[in-house]
Design a protein around this motif. Structure first.
Motif, PDB file in Angstrom:
ATOM      1  N   ARG A  52       0.836  -1.203   0.000  1.00  0.00           N
ATOM      2  CA  ARG A  52       0.000   0.000   0.000  1.00  0.00           C
ATOM      3  C   ARG A  52       0.870   1.252   0.000  1.00  0.00           C
ATOM      4  O   ARG A  52       0.596   2.212  -0.704  1.00  0.00           O
ATOM      5  CB  ARG A  52      -0.929  -0.006   1.214  1.00  0.00           C
ATOM      6  N   GLU A  53       1.957   1.249   0.789  1.00  0.00           N
ATOM      7  CA  GLU A  53       2.864   2.402   0.802  1.00  0.00           C
ATOM      8  C   GLU A  53       3.510   2.600  -0.560  1.00  0.00           C
ATOM      9  O   GLU A  53       3.672   3.737  -1.013  1.00  0.00           O
ATOM     10  CB  GLU A  53       3.917   2.223   1.891  1.00  0.00           C
ATOM     11  N   ALA A  54       3.870   1.512  -1.233  1.00  0.00           N
ATOM     12  CA  ALA A  54       4.441   1.614  -2.581  1.00  0.00           C
ATOM     13  C   ALA A  54       3.410   2.182  -3.552  1.00  0.00           C
ATOM     14  O   ALA A  54       3.741   2.986  -4.437  1.00  0.00           O
ATOM     15  CB  ALA A  54       4.941   0.250  -3.048  1.00  0.00           C
ATOM     16  N   TRP A  55       2.154   1.779  -3.389  1.00  0.00           N
ATOM     17  CA  TRP A  55       1.080   2.300  -4.244  1.00  0.00           C
ATOM     18  C   TRP A  55       0.937   3.797  -4.018  1.00  0.00           C
ATOM     19  O   TRP A  55       0.878   4.569  -4.971  1.00  0.00           O
ATOM     20  CB  TRP A  55      -0.216   1.549  -3.926  1.00  0.00           C
ATOM     21  N   PHE A  56       0.905   4.230  -2.756  1.00  0.00           N
ATOM     22  CA  PHE A  56       0.823   5.659  -2.451  1.00  0.00           C
ATOM     23  C   PHE A  56       1.999   6.416  -3.057  1.00  0.00           C
ATOM     24  O   PHE A  56       1.854   7.529  -3.557  1.00  0.00           O
ATOM     25  CB  PHE A  56       0.803   5.899  -0.939  1.00  0.00           C
ATOM     26  N   ALA A  57       3.181   5.829  -3.015  1.00  0.00           N
ATOM     27  CA  ALA A  57       4.395   6.485  -3.520  1.00  0.00           C
ATOM     28  C   ALA A  57       4.356   6.683  -5.037  1.00  0.00           C
ATOM     29  O   ALA A  57       5.129   7.473  -5.576  1.00  0.00           O
ATOM     30  CB  ALA A  57       5.633   5.686  -3.125  1.00  0.00           C
ATOM     31  N   GLY A  58       3.469   6.010  -5.707  1.00  0.00           N
ATOM     32  CA  GLY A  58       3.344   6.145  -7.153  1.00  0.00           C
ATOM     33  C   GLY A  58       2.583   7.382  -7.593  1.00  0.00           C
ATOM     34  O   GLY A  58       2.381   7.607  -8.788  1.00  0.00           O
ATOM     35  N   PHE A  59       2.179   8.208  -6.623  1.00  0.00           N
ATOM     36  CA  PHE A  59       1.389   9.393  -6.930  1.00  0.00           C
ATOM     37  C   PHE A  59       2.048  10.640  -6.357  1.00  0.00           C
ATOM     38  O   PHE A  59       2.614  10.617  -5.274  1.00  0.00           O
ATOM     39  CB  PHE A  59      -0.027   9.267  -6.364  1.00  0.00           C
ATOM     40  N   ASP A  60       1.960  11.730  -7.107  1.00  0.00           N
ATOM     41  CA  ASP A  60       2.395  13.042  -6.642  1.00  0.00           C
ATOM     42  C   ASP A  60       1.177  13.825  -6.189  1.00  0.00           C
ATOM     43  O   ASP A  60       0.078  13.651  -6.725  1.00  0.00           O
ATOM     44  CB  ASP A  60       3.080  13.824  -7.775  1.00  0.00           C
ATOM     45  N   GLY A  61       1.385  14.706  -5.242  1.00  0.00           N
ATOM     46  CA  GLY A  61       0.296  15.572  -4.802  1.00  0.00           C
ATOM     47  C   GLY A  61      -0.749  14.826  -4.000  1.00  0.00           C
ATOM     48  O   GLY A  61      -0.557  13.689  -3.585  1.00  0.00           O
ATOM     49  N   PRO A  62      -1.877  15.484  -3.790  1.00  0.00           N
ATOM     50  CA  PRO A  62      -2.916  14.905  -2.944  1.00  0.00           C
ATOM     51  C   PRO A  62      -3.633  13.726  -3.606  1.00  0.00           C
ATOM     52  O   PRO A  62      -3.666  13.607  -4.826  1.00  0.00           O
ATOM     53  CB  PRO A  62      -3.886  16.065  -2.714  1.00  0.00           C
ATOM     54  N   ILE A  63      -4.185  12.887  -2.759  1.00  0.00           N
ATOM     55  CA  ILE A  63      -5.082  11.821  -3.205  1.00  0.00           C
ATOM     56  C   ILE A  63      -6.471  12.190  -2.716  1.00  0.00           C
ATOM     57  O   ILE A  63      -6.675  12.409  -1.524  1.00  0.00           O
ATOM     58  CB  ILE A  63      -4.664  10.456  -2.633  1.00  0.00           C
ATOM     59  N   GLU A  64      -7.392  12.292  -3.643  1.00  0.00           N
ATOM     60  CA  GLU A  64      -8.791  12.519  -3.284  1.00  0.00           C
ATOM     61  C   GLU A  64      -9.507  11.179  -3.350  1.00  0.00           C
ATOM     62  O   GLU A  64      -9.316  10.415  -4.308  1.00  0.00           O
ATOM     63  CB  GLU A  64      -9.440  13.513  -4.240  1.00  0.00           C
ATOM     64  N   TYR A  65     -10.317  10.881  -2.342  1.00  0.00           N
ATOM     65  CA  TYR A  65     -11.021   9.598  -2.258  1.00  0.00           C
ATOM     66  C   TYR A  65     -12.387   9.875  -1.662  1.00  0.00           C
ATOM     67  O   TYR A  65     -12.495  10.396  -0.554  1.00  0.00           O
ATOM     68  CB  TYR A  65     -10.228   8.640  -1.373  1.00  0.00           C
ATOM     69  N   GLU A  66     -13.414   9.573  -2.394  1.00  0.00           N
ATOM     70  CA  GLU A  66     -14.779   9.907  -1.991  1.00  0.00           C
ATOM     71  C   GLU A  66     -15.672   8.682  -2.158  1.00  0.00           C
ATOM     72  O   GLU A  66     -15.583   7.980  -3.162  1.00  0.00           O
ATOM     73  CB  GLU A  66     -15.279  11.036  -2.889  1.00  0.00           C
ATOM     74  N   THR A  67     -16.531   8.445  -1.180  1.00  0.00           N
ATOM     75  CA  THR A  67     -17.526   7.374  -1.262  1.00  0.00           C
ATOM     76  C   THR A  67     -18.902   8.008  -1.386  1.00  0.00           C
ATOM     77  O   THR A  67     -19.229   8.935  -0.650  1.00  0.00           O
ATOM     78  CB  THR A  67     -17.474   6.486   0.001  1.00  0.00           C
ATOM     79  N   ARG A  68     -19.685   7.483  -2.301  1.00  0.00           N
ATOM     80  CA  ARG A  68     -21.006   8.053  -2.576  1.00  0.00           C
ATOM     81  C   ARG A  68     -22.038   6.929  -2.636  1.00  0.00           C
ATOM     82  O   ARG A  68     -21.729   5.822  -3.063  1.00  0.00           O
ATOM     83  CB  ARG A  68     -20.939   8.786  -3.908  1.00  0.00           C
ATOM     84  N   ASP A  69     -23.258   7.233  -2.252  1.00  0.00           N
ATOM     85  CA  ASP A  69     -24.381   6.293  -2.324  1.00  0.00           C
ATOM     86  C   ASP A  69     -24.126   5.021  -1.523  1.00  0.00           C
ATOM     87  O   ASP A  69     -24.449   3.918  -1.955  1.00  0.00           O
ATOM     88  CB  ASP A  69     -24.705   5.939  -3.789  1.00  0.00           C
ATOM     89  N   LEU A  70     -23.563   5.182  -0.329  1.00  0.00           N
ATOM     90  CA  LEU A  70     -23.239   4.048   0.531  1.00  0.00           C
ATOM     91  C   LEU A  70     -24.513   3.387   1.049  1.00  0.00           C
ATOM     92  O   LEU A  70     -25.365   4.037   1.625  1.00  0.00           O
ATOM     93  CB  LEU A  70     -22.373   4.521   1.708  1.00  0.00           C
ATOM     94  N   GLU A  71     -24.617   2.083   0.829  1.00  0.00           N
ATOM     95  CA  GLU A  71     -25.726   1.268   1.337  1.00  0.00           C
ATOM     96  C   GLU A  71     -25.127   0.193   2.230  1.00  0.00           C
ATOM     97  O   GLU A  71     -24.157  -0.461   1.848  1.00  0.00           O
ATOM     98  CB  GLU A  71     -26.485   0.606   0.181  1.00  0.00           C
ATOM     99  N   ILE A  72     -25.705   0.000   3.427  1.00  0.00           N
ATOM    100  CA  ILE A  72     -25.161  -0.929   4.414  1.00  0.00           C
ATOM    101  C   ILE A  72     -26.240  -1.919   4.823  1.00  0.00           C
ATOM    102  O   ILE A  72     -27.390  -1.534   5.071  1.00  0.00           O
ATOM    103  CB  ILE A  72     -24.670  -0.164   5.660  1.00  0.00           C
ATOM    104  N   THR A  73     -25.841  -3.184   4.927  1.00  0.00           N
ATOM    105  CA  THR A  73     -26.709  -4.243   5.443  1.00  0.00           C
ATOM    106  C   THR A  73     -25.963  -4.947   6.565  1.00  0.00           C
ATOM    107  O   THR A  73     -24.789  -5.301   6.400  1.00  0.00           O
ATOM    108  CB  THR A  73     -27.073  -5.253   4.334  1.00  0.00           C
TER     109      THR A  73
END
Length: 140
Positions: A52-73
């Motif tokens: 996961r750290e290596a994956w993060f290191a593959g990006f410059d600048g901020p990471i935006e991550y948004e969850t929408r229309d979450l349904e929970i059971t």
């Protein structure tokens, strides 16, 4: 109460993604978790902090991550949720960010008084027009 806890965990997951906090992500996973994520390989077992750290290191600048229309059971010590998720960031060496909407299913099991992720399935649809290209331009 339980649904609220799952919402809190999903919010914490998004916060950890934007903070590039691999340890916080790993803390949510059960040791025997199985994940089908966007990044290779086809199957991940548990949450691999170094990967996961290596994956993060593959990006410059901020990471935006948004969850929408979450349904929970929730029921019987198991919970699952599904949502649409947006990821936007700039790959190292590229001049501009990309934006990707994908489908996410996250399953939890109650363990030791809290909820742990036991399964994640993220997917991006692809065009069946002969191009076999990922449908990266879809938006809700």
């Amino acid at each position: 109460m339980t649904e609220q806890r799952i919402r809190e965990l999903m919010t914490a997951r998004a916060t950890a993604m934007t903070a590039r906090d691999a340890q916080a992500l790993a803390a949510q996973y059960a040791p025997d978790a199985v994940a089908f994520t966007l990044a290779p390989p086809l199957v991940h077992h548990g949450e691999d902090v170094e990967a996961r750290e290596a994956w993060f290191a593959g990006f410059d600048g901020p990471i935006e991550y948004e969850t929408r229309d979450l349904e929970i059971t929730v029921g019987g010590g198991i919970a699952y949720c599904h949502a649409l998720t947006r990821l936007s960031t700039t790959p190292k060496g590229l001049p501009q960010p990309f934006e990707l909407w994908f489908r996410s299913t996250v399953c939890f099991r109650e363990q030791d008084g809290d909820w742990r992720i036991t399964h994640v399935h993220d997917s991006t649809p692809f065009y069946m027009d002969g191009s076999m290209s990922a449908a990266l331009d879809l938006k809700p």
